[in-house]
Design a protein around this motif. Structure first.
Motif, PDB file in Angstrom:
ATOM      1  N   SER A 134       0.842  -1.190   0.000  1.00 29.99           N
ATOM      2  CA  SER A 134       0.000   0.000   0.000  1.00 29.99           C
ATOM      3  C   SER A 134       0.879   1.242   0.000  1.00 29.99           C
ATOM      4  CB  SER A 134      -0.920   0.011   1.228  1.00 29.99           C
ATOM      5  OG  SER A 134      -1.755  -1.126   1.223  1.00 29.99           O
ATOM      6  N   GLY A 135       0.529   2.177  -0.823  1.00 32.69           N
ATOM      7  CA  GLY A 135       1.320   3.398  -0.961  1.00 32.69           C
ATOM      8  C   GLY A 135       1.000   4.457   0.074  1.00 32.69           C
ATOM      9  N   PRO A 136       1.694   5.598  -0.005  1.00 33.37           N
ATOM     10  CA  PRO A 136       1.502   6.666   0.980  1.00 33.37           C
ATOM     11  C   PRO A 136       0.124   7.310   0.912  1.00 33.37           C
ATOM     12  CG  PRO A 136       2.964   7.393  -0.785  1.00 33.37           C
ATOM     13  CD  PRO A 136       2.706   5.934  -0.996  1.00 33.37           C
ATOM     14  N   ASN A 137      -0.584   7.187  -0.203  1.00 30.88           N
ATOM     15  CA  ASN A 137      -1.914   7.788  -0.331  1.00 30.88           C
ATOM     16  C   ASN A 137      -3.042   6.776  -0.157  1.00 30.88           C
ATOM     17  OD1 ASN A 137      -0.817  10.344  -0.873  1.00 30.88           O
ATOM     18  ND2 ASN A 137      -0.522   9.780  -3.017  1.00 30.88           N
ATOM     19  N   SER A 138      -2.732   5.603   0.375  1.00 30.65           N
ATOM     20  CA  SER A 138      -3.742   4.568   0.568  1.00 30.65           C
ATOM     21  C   SER A 138      -4.867   5.086   1.462  1.00 30.65           C
ATOM     22  CB  SER A 138      -3.105   3.340   1.217  1.00 30.65           C
ATOM     23  OG  SER A 138      -4.097   2.429   1.627  1.00 30.65           O
ATOM     24  N   TYR A 139      -6.083   4.823   1.059  1.00 34.21           N
ATOM     25  CA  TYR A 139      -7.258   5.228   1.847  1.00 34.21           C
ATOM     26  C   TYR A 139      -7.249   4.568   3.230  1.00 34.21           C
ATOM     27  CZ  TYR A 139     -12.125   6.651   2.595  1.00 34.21           C
ATOM     28  OH  TYR A 139     -13.270   7.227   3.078  1.00 34.21           O
ATOM     29  N   SER A 140      -6.602   3.411   3.341  1.00 32.82           N
ATOM     30  CA  SER A 140      -6.510   2.730   4.635  1.00 32.82           C
ATOM     31  C   SER A 140      -5.826   3.595   5.689  1.00 32.82           C
ATOM     32  CB  SER A 140      -5.759   1.406   4.490  1.00 32.82           C
ATOM     33  OG  SER A 140      -6.494   0.506   3.715  1.00 32.82           O
ATOM     34  N   ARG A 141      -4.874   4.413   5.285  1.00 29.94           N
ATOM     35  CA  ARG A 141      -4.197   5.287   6.257  1.00 29.94           C
ATOM     36  C   ARG A 141      -5.200   6.204   6.938  1.00 29.94           C
ATOM     37  NH1 ARG A 141       1.146   4.598   6.173  1.00 29.94           N
ATOM     38  NH2 ARG A 141       2.097   3.903   4.234  1.00 29.94           N
ATOM     39  N   GLU A 142      -6.076   6.775   6.143  1.00 28.48           N
ATOM     40  CA  GLU A 142      -7.056   7.715   6.699  1.00 28.48           C
ATOM     41  C   GLU A 142      -8.107   7.014   7.549  1.00 28.48           C
ATOM     42  OE1 GLU A 142     -10.466  10.857   5.150  1.00 28.48           O
ATOM     43  OE2 GLU A 142      -8.927  10.186   3.748  1.00 28.48           O
TER      44      GLU A 142
END
Length: 188
Positions: A71-79
């Protein structure tokens, strides 16, 4: 023909109560009516070690994993899961045969400490063990996982079944259930 008080009362109740009950009754079986609700896609578990988690979900429970992706830095999972930018993440979906495709996902989070899951447990997967409950529980115990005692699971029409749960290494709840085969005696 003379009706007594009870006959009149039953007649009135039938006449007035049946339509009122019918308008409030929910569906008890699948119907031909169009479904306008939401569709359930998957549940996601956050784990600290993807390979270890797959030994449970793939090797013990028998689910079929898809590709593991980073998963990249803009993954929705982060939010939505409140995962810090410095964490590394990998993602994998799992299927339970051809009709339950990608119904579970594992999100591995590394590089940060996950908070402990103590107190009231707020989510869990409920899975039909498909005749393998004892085998799965024995393997979970051999892996050193916390296993909860079995309970009788009563049902209408299926006989008494069994439900039993355990926690994975990250404190995620997994509850298994099964009902006896039609020719097997029920569990008491």
């Amino acid at each position: 023909m003379r009706l007594g008080f009870a006959g009149v009362l039953i007649g009135l109740l039938t006449m007035f109560a049946a339509p009122a009950l019918a308008q409030h009754a929910g569906p008890t079986q699948a119907s031909d009516a169009a479904y306008n609700g939401s569709y359930y896609k998957r549940q996601l578990y956050v784990v600290t070690d993807m390979e270890r988690a797959l030994t449970l979900w793939r090797d013990v429970l028998g689910l079929q994993p898809g590709a593991i992706t980073t998963s990249g830095p803009n993954s929705y999972s982060r939010e939505v899961f409140n995962i810090p930018a410095e964490a590394q993440m990998r993602f994998c979906t799992l299927s339970a045969g051809p009709t339950q495709v990608r119904t579970l996902a594992l999100l591995e989070v590394k590089g940060v400490t996950l908070p402990p899951k103590t107190g009231i447990r707020t989510t869990g997967a409920v899975i039909n063990a498909n005749g393998r409950l004892a085998e799965i529980i024995a393997k979970a115990q051999a892996m050193g996982l916390t296993v909860f005692g079995p309970r009788v699971l009563a049902s209408v029409g299926q006989g008494d079944g069994t439900e039993q749960g355990f926690l994975d290494w990250d404190g995620n709840v997994i509850v298994l259930y099964e009902y006896p085969k039609p020719d097997a005696p029920s569990i008491r």
